[in-house]
Motif scaffolding. Structure first.
Motif, PDB file in Angstrom:
ATOM      1  N   LEU A 186      -8.873  -4.001 -17.701  1.00 57.99           N
ATOM      2  CA  LEU A 186      -8.355  -4.665 -16.510  1.00 57.99           C
ATOM      3  C   LEU A 186      -8.814  -4.078 -15.179  1.00 57.99           C
ATOM      4  O   LEU A 186      -8.965  -4.819 -14.201  1.00 57.99           O
ATOM      5  CB  LEU A 186      -6.813  -4.660 -16.548  1.00 57.99           C
ATOM      6  N   ILE A 187      -9.004  -2.755 -15.104  1.00 61.57           N
ATOM      7  CA  ILE A 187      -9.221  -2.165 -13.779  1.00 61.57           C
ATOM      8  C   ILE A 187     -10.603  -1.580 -13.574  1.00 61.57           C
ATOM      9  O   ILE A 187     -10.885  -1.044 -12.496  1.00 61.57           O
ATOM     10  CB  ILE A 187      -8.164  -1.076 -13.484  1.00 61.57           C
ATOM     11  N   LYS A 188     -11.475  -1.675 -14.565  1.00 58.79           N
ATOM     12  CA  LYS A 188     -12.805  -1.089 -14.426  1.00 58.79           C
ATOM     13  C   LYS A 188     -13.536  -1.664 -13.217  1.00 58.79           C
ATOM     14  O   LYS A 188     -14.075  -0.922 -12.389  1.00 58.79           O
ATOM     15  CB  LYS A 188     -13.615  -1.312 -15.695  1.00 58.79           C
ATOM     16  N   GLY A 189     -13.540  -2.985 -13.098  1.00 62.36           N
ATOM     17  CA  GLY A 189     -14.215  -3.610 -11.969  1.00 62.36           C
ATOM     18  C   GLY A 189     -13.597  -3.227 -10.640  1.00 62.36           C
ATOM     19  O   GLY A 189     -14.308  -2.970  -9.661  1.00 62.36           O
ATOM     20  N   PHE A 190     -12.258  -3.165 -10.595  1.00 58.32           N
ATOM     21  CA  PHE A 190     -11.571  -2.797  -9.356  1.00 58.32           C
ATOM     22  C   PHE A 190     -11.935  -1.386  -8.913  1.00 58.32           C
ATOM     23  O   PHE A 190     -12.215  -1.135  -7.738  1.00 58.32           O
ATOM     24  CB  PHE A 190     -10.054  -2.905  -9.559  1.00 58.32           C
ATOM     25  N   VAL A 191     -11.960  -0.437  -9.862  1.00 54.21           N
ATOM     26  CA  VAL A 191     -12.271   0.953  -9.529  1.00 54.21           C
ATOM     27  C   VAL A 191     -13.696   1.075  -8.999  1.00 54.21           C
ATOM     28  O   VAL A 191     -13.941   1.688  -7.949  1.00 54.21           O
ATOM     29  CB  VAL A 191     -12.061   1.864 -10.754  1.00 54.21           C
ATOM     30  N   LEU A 192     -14.648   0.495  -9.705  1.00 52.81           N
ATOM     31  CA  LEU A 192     -16.048   0.618  -9.280  1.00 52.81           C
ATOM     32  C   LEU A 192     -16.310  -0.104  -7.971  1.00 52.81           C
ATOM     33  O   LEU A 192     -17.059   0.390  -7.120  1.00 52.81           O
ATOM     34  CB  LEU A 192     -16.964   0.086 -10.386  1.00 52.81           C
ATOM     35  N   ASN A 214     -24.484   0.978  -2.197  1.00 51.60           N
ATOM     36  CA  ASN A 214     -25.550   1.562  -3.008  1.00 51.60           C
ATOM     37  C   ASN A 214     -25.211   2.964  -3.520  1.00 51.60           C
ATOM     38  O   ASN A 214     -26.107   3.711  -3.909  1.00 51.60           O
ATOM     39  CB  ASN A 214     -26.849   1.623  -2.201  1.00 51.60           C
ATOM     40  N   ILE A 215     -23.919   3.308  -3.517  1.00 50.91           N
ATOM     41  CA  ILE A 215     -23.523   4.660  -3.883  1.00 50.91           C
ATOM     42  C   ILE A 215     -24.018   5.047  -5.277  1.00 50.91           C
ATOM     43  O   ILE A 215     -24.528   6.153  -5.488  1.00 50.91           O
ATOM     44  CB  ILE A 215     -21.973   4.823  -3.791  1.00 50.91           C
ATOM     45  N   PHE A 216     -23.940   4.144  -6.232  1.00 46.84           N
ATOM     46  CA  PHE A 216     -24.376   4.471  -7.590  1.00 46.84           C
ATOM     47  C   PHE A 216     -25.875   4.282  -7.764  1.00 46.84           C
ATOM     48  O   PHE A 216     -26.500   4.970  -8.582  1.00 46.84           O
ATOM     49  CB  PHE A 216     -23.611   3.632  -8.616  1.00 46.84           C
ATOM     50  N   ALA A 273     -23.757   7.432 -13.630  1.00 47.88           N
ATOM     51  CA  ALA A 273     -23.033   7.768 -12.403  1.00 47.88           C
ATOM     52  C   ALA A 273     -21.805   6.880 -12.232  1.00 47.88           C
ATOM     53  O   ALA A 273     -20.693   7.369 -11.967  1.00 47.88           O
ATOM     54  CB  ALA A 273     -23.961   7.634 -11.194  1.00 47.88           C
ATOM     55  N   SER A 274     -21.974   5.569 -12.386  1.00 50.66           N
ATOM     56  CA  SER A 274     -20.841   4.662 -12.219  1.00 50.66           C
ATOM     57  C   SER A 274     -19.831   4.849 -13.347  1.00 50.66           C
ATOM     58  O   SER A 274     -18.616   4.844 -13.109  1.00 50.66           O
ATOM     59  CB  SER A 274     -21.327   3.209 -12.176  1.00 50.66           C
ATOM     60  N   GLY A 275     -20.318   5.037 -14.567  1.00 46.63           N
ATOM     61  CA  GLY A 275     -19.409   5.237 -15.687  1.00 46.63           C
ATOM     62  C   GLY A 275     -18.601   6.512 -15.550  1.00 46.63           C
ATOM     63  O   GLY A 275     -17.394   6.528 -15.813  1.00 46.63           O
ATOM     64  N   PHE A 276     -19.261   7.590 -15.136  1.00 45.38           N
ATOM     65  CA  PHE A 276     -18.562   8.863 -14.963  1.00 45.38           C
ATOM     66  C   PHE A 276     -17.499   8.756 -13.874  1.00 45.38           C
ATOM     67  O   PHE A 276     -16.394   9.285 -14.012  1.00 45.38           O
ATOM     68  CB  PHE A 276     -19.568   9.960 -14.621  1.00 45.38           C
ATOM     69  N   ALA A 277     -17.817   8.033 -12.784  1.00 44.85           N
ATOM     70  CA  ALA A 277     -16.853   7.855 -11.698  1.00 44.85           C
ATOM     71  C   ALA A 277     -15.603   7.143 -12.192  1.00 44.85           C
ATOM     72  O   ALA A 277     -14.468   7.519 -11.853  1.00 44.85           O
ATOM     73  CB  ALA A 277     -17.495   7.074 -10.551  1.00 44.85           C
TER      74      ALA A 277
END
Length: 395
Positions: free
Chosen positions: A342-348, A358-360, A370-374
């Motif tokens: 539910l919240i993966k998209g919201f967090v990223l 362009n942070i990731f 990088a995005s997965g670890f975040a």
């Protein structure tokens, strides 16, 4: 849907929480997208190995990722003897316990359907996901938790033999059947001979779903599941849960940790050999997607061995601080399961909003990591906050 349980941390079983946390971590770690890393570094055996074990095998066989669902189901059974003992200690009326079992079963199925409907135009009535499969069998598991272990073993045998017979007796398709329309398996991977009774989307469970799932409102008629998964897999999944129930009884028994671990290892090896043997001699292929009896035995063998490993590391007096991150996840497995959906998209998206779109991407080919670890770190901190405040969400 669920309620916080303010129970002492000491009342939780370290090995079970850590094993459950390990399983949930494997599921959550999909965000690391090792498959994308394999494409970014073609020819790398390292990324190829990790990508293989972060995905399901096409049909027969097993990867590490394939052990997530059986482990989660197995651990539901492991926990039940402790839950029943807790209810008995509270002198809870039997009808209250049964009502809770039915309510829990309904909520698990409903939550599974809800999560599979996220982003859909209408409710997606399918029941092959982990939560729905557990929910469909939970009342039967609860009933078996109240009988002697010998009847639990009888139930496992009856479930596996009966399910095997249902597939074995279901007629094979006609010679001119168009397998390509429903299978998607390469010709080399399709089971042949007697094992063809367990082929993808031409078996007894597939036929049931063609009838059953079309009883629900759908955008288009159901013809087959692209992955080959089936509703009736809850029947052999129940056998997996009952084997976990037996393991939970052993774990709760007043014997030494060494004796318990020995029983787990011994049975684990026997089950692994049995599942492998049924596949090798052609009696029943080892297929996770339709939860064949051979898969029940093979995967349960791994479950017993993994439980033995975590029990040896955490229930024998050895230092267990290393397992704390896993126990944090395992103590709130329902939150971990639902939150990953539910919240993966919201967090990223929040990272990109506040730190730059362009942070990731600055990580170059390592952007998936990088995005997965975040996400993993952020979500773990949420679970840690809940753990610190003794908030354990359960259904």
């Amino acid at each position: 849907m669920s309620s916080p349980e303010h129970s002492p941390r000491a009342a939780r079983i370290a090995s079970v929480d850590a094993y459950r946390g390990f399983v949930m971590f494997l599921m959550m770690a999909e965000v690391l997208r090792f498959g994308a890393m394999k494409k970014a570094f073609p020819g790398s055996e390292f990324w190829s190995f990790l990508a293989h074990h972060q995905d399901h095998v096409a049909w027969r066989g097993c990867s590490l990722h394939d052990l997530i669902q059986p482990s989660f189901s197995f651990l539901v059974g492991v926990a039940l003897p402790f839950s029943l003992a807790s209810r008995a200690a509270r002198v809870e009326a039997p009808w209250v316990s049964w009502l809770h079992a039915f309510w829990r079963a309904f909520l698990l199925v409903a939550l599974g359907v809800f999560l599979r409907s996220v982003g859909k135009a209408q409710t997606n009535f399918t029941f092959e996901d982990t939560l729905s499969q557990i929910g469909l069998g939970y009342v039967f598991l609860f009933a078996l938790g109240r009988v002697r272990p010998v009847w639990q073993w009888v139930a496992v045998g009856a479930l596996l033999v009966g399910y095997w017979a249902a597939f074995a007796l279901y007629p094979l398709p006609a010679p001119d059947f168009d397998y390509r329309a429903v299978s998607g398996l390469p010709e080399a991977e399709r089971p042949t001979g007697f094992a063809a009774h367990w082929d993808k989307n031409t078996n007894a469970a597939w036929a049931f779903d063609v009838w059953f799932l079309n009883l629900f409102p759908r955008e288009t008629p159901f013809t087959h599941n692209r992955g080959g998964y089936a509703t009736l897999s809850f029947i052999p999944t129940l056998a997996t849960m009952v084997l976990g129930l037996i393991a939970g009884g052993w774990l709760r028994a007043p014997s030494t940790p060494g004796a318990k671990i020995g029983r787990f290892v011994g049975l684990g090896i026997v089950l692994l050999a049995a599942g492998w043997g049924l596949d090798a001699v052609g009696i029943c292929p080892n297929v996770k997607r339709i939860w064949t009896p051979a898969w029940v035995l093979f995967s349960a063998g791994w479950c017993f061995l993994l439980l033995a490993l975590f029990s040896a590391l955490l229930d024998t007096g050895l230092p267990g601080g290393w397992a704390f991150p896993l126990k944090v996840i395992g103590a709130n497995s329902i939150v971990a399961y639902a939150g990953e959906h539910l919240i993966k998209g919201f967090v990223l998206d929040s990272f990109k909003t506040h730190l730059g779109a362009n942070i990731f991407a600055q990580a170059g080919p390592y952007e998936p990591l990088a995005s997965g670890f975040a996400f993993l770190v952020t979500f773990w901190l949420v679970l840690w906050w809940m753990y610190r405040h003794k908030i354990f969400v359960r259904i």
